[in-house]
Design a protein around this motif. Sequence first.
Motif, PDB file in Angstrom:
ATOM      1  N   GLY A  27       0.838  -1.197   0.000  1.00 43.45           N
ATOM      2  CA  GLY A  27       0.000   0.000   0.000  1.00 43.45           C
ATOM      3  C   GLY A  27       0.870   1.243   0.000  1.00 43.45           C
ATOM      4  O   GLY A  27       1.866   1.324  -0.730  1.00 43.45           O
ATOM      5  N   ASN A  28       0.499   2.206   0.843  1.00 44.61           N
ATOM      6  CA  ASN A  28       1.236   3.482   0.855  1.00 44.61           C
ATOM      7  C   ASN A  28       2.723   3.279   1.135  1.00 44.61           C
ATOM      8  O   ASN A  28       3.574   3.740   0.379  1.00 44.61           O
ATOM      9  CB  ASN A  28       0.632   4.410   1.922  1.00 44.61           C
ATOM     10  CG  ASN A  28      -0.768   4.828   1.556  1.00 44.61           C
ATOM     11  OD1 ASN A  28      -1.018   5.282   0.445  1.00 44.61           O
ATOM     12  ND2 ASN A  28      -1.704   4.653   2.478  1.00 44.61           N
ATOM     13  N   ILE A  29       3.034   2.605   2.219  1.00 43.60           N
ATOM     14  CA  ILE A  29       4.443   2.437   2.603  1.00 43.60           C
ATOM     15  C   ILE A  29       5.112   1.324   1.800  1.00 43.60           C
ATOM     16  O   ILE A  29       6.153   1.534   1.172  1.00 43.60           O
ATOM     17  CB  ILE A  29       4.542   2.149   4.120  1.00 43.60           C
ATOM     18  CG1 ILE A  29       4.426   3.443   4.897  1.00 43.60           C
ATOM     19  CG2 ILE A  29       5.844   1.449   4.489  1.00 43.60           C
ATOM     20  CD1 ILE A  29       5.597   4.396   4.743  1.00 43.60           C
ATOM     21  N   THR A  81       5.615   2.243  -1.815  1.00 41.40           N
ATOM     22  CA  THR A  81       6.718   3.201  -2.036  1.00 41.40           C
ATOM     23  C   THR A  81       8.066   2.491  -1.965  1.00 41.40           C
ATOM     24  O   THR A  81       8.941   2.697  -2.809  1.00 41.40           O
ATOM     25  CB  THR A  81       6.648   4.327  -0.973  1.00 41.40           C
ATOM     26  OG1 THR A  81       5.391   4.980  -1.103  1.00 41.40           O
ATOM     27  CG2 THR A  81       7.762   5.339  -1.156  1.00 41.40           C
ATOM     28  N   THR A 101       5.835   9.952   6.890  1.00 47.02           N
ATOM     29  CA  THR A 101       4.666   9.577   6.084  1.00 47.02           C
ATOM     30  C   THR A 101       5.134   8.984   4.748  1.00 47.02           C
ATOM     31  O   THR A 101       6.202   9.326   4.225  1.00 47.02           O
ATOM     32  CB  THR A 101       3.767  10.794   5.785  1.00 47.02           C
ATOM     33  OG1 THR A 101       4.488  11.690   4.935  1.00 47.02           O
ATOM     34  CG2 THR A 101       3.302  11.484   7.047  1.00 47.02           C
ATOM     35  N   ALA A 102       4.283   8.141   4.210  1.00 50.39           N
ATOM     36  CA  ALA A 102       4.600   7.510   2.925  1.00 50.39           C
ATOM     37  C   ALA A 102       4.791   8.584   1.853  1.00 50.39           C
ATOM     38  O   ALA A 102       5.691   8.487   1.014  1.00 50.39           O
ATOM     39  CB  ALA A 102       3.479   6.562   2.539  1.00 50.39           C
ATOM     40  N   ARG A 103       3.972   9.599   1.914  1.00 51.71           N
ATOM     41  CA  ARG A 103       4.065  10.669   0.916  1.00 51.71           C
ATOM     42  C   ARG A 103       5.426  11.368   0.988  1.00 51.71           C
ATOM     43  O   ARG A 103       6.083  11.599  -0.024  1.00 51.71           O
ATOM     44  CB  ARG A 103       2.937  11.665   1.163  1.00 51.71           C
ATOM     45  CG  ARG A 103       2.890  12.719   0.120  1.00 51.71           C
ATOM     46  CD  ARG A 103       1.706  13.600   0.327  1.00 51.71           C
ATOM     47  NE  ARG A 103       1.612  14.505  -0.779  1.00 51.71           N
ATOM     48  CZ  ARG A 103       0.560  15.220  -1.059  1.00 51.71           C
ATOM     49  NH1 ARG A 103      -0.509  15.126  -0.322  1.00 51.71           N
ATOM     50  NH2 ARG A 103       0.560  16.039  -2.066  1.00 51.71           N
ATOM     51  N   SER A 149       8.178   9.152  -0.255  1.00 56.53           N
ATOM     52  CA  SER A 149       8.185   9.075  -1.713  1.00 56.53           C
ATOM     53  C   SER A 149       8.820  10.341  -2.311  1.00 56.53           C
ATOM     54  O   SER A 149       9.670  10.262  -3.198  1.00 56.53           O
ATOM     55  CB  SER A 149       6.739   8.906  -2.188  1.00 56.53           C
ATOM     56  OG  SER A 149       6.683   8.993  -3.560  1.00 56.53           O
TER      57      SER A 149
END
Length: 219
Positions: A9-11, A14, A125-127, A130
């Motif tokens: 997923g997000n993490i 990435t 955060t994943a964002r 990234s």
Amino acid sequence: MRIGVIGAGNIGGTIARRLALAGHAVVVSFSHDQAKLADFAREIGATASTPKDAAAADVVVIAVPWGAIDDALKQAGPLDGRIVVDTTNQFGEDGLVDLDGKTAARVNADRMRGARYTKSFNTLTARFQSEAAGRPKETRVVQWLCGDDDGAKQTIARVIEDAGYVAVDVGGIDACSVMEAPRRPGAVYGEEYRTVDAERVIDAVRSGKPIPPTPKYAA
Ligand SMILES: NC(=O)c1ccc[n+]([C@@H]2O[C@H](COP(=O)([O-])OP(=O)(O)OC[C@H]3O[C@@H](n4cnc5c(N)ncnc54)[C@H](OP(=O)(O)O)[C@@H]3O)[C@@H](O)[C@H]2O)c1
């Protein structure tokens, strides 16, 4: 290296993307929607498979919600001797989970006894991870790392660097609360760090002193 990602997923997504870009053979796994997972794998140059297959890789990345860890580990099967990097934080449906004074790393290491457990990639955060991956040396972002197995930590430090960050070793599984949730004064969780400031944190942690104030960086 073969990198098996459980929870892309997000993490995990990435990390998978960055490591595929760095030339690793990445296997992504664990989804309610295998077709979506296969599309994602194609997009990033990875392979979609099962948690069991991911668990056979040289490095196993665990990136699932806290409440899904038992299910993910059950599907992965035995992790004996595998180098694992746990990216999870102890957030349940009602917020932060009380671990009765244990670190989250200890709770998870005990859920996968026999694995060569490490923890990293959990503080930002994943964002942000990234966006900040692959920065030049002076502004490169730190990924904190902990674990009791020095060899496993060396391997994960390489993985962290291949993903585009600097690895900084906090210490052992029982002494890593500084890198764990929640975000709070006196902890590095939730904060950006670069190498020089991270070294000051490690000096403070090793000598049992409070860590210096959180650094602020120009954007
Ligand atoms: N998001 C962040 O900014 C961040 C930062 C640092 C650490 N973390 C930690 O990293 C971990 C993962 O967070 P995340 O935000 O990456 O979560 P996420 O985006 O929800 O990803 C979790 C993945 O696991 C899969 N999954 C979850 N439960 C499943 C189940 N029962 N069966 C099959 N597949 C399942 C989901 O697959 P499908 O959705 O395809 O079904 C999804 O791809 C958490 O422990 C979190 O605390 C997150």
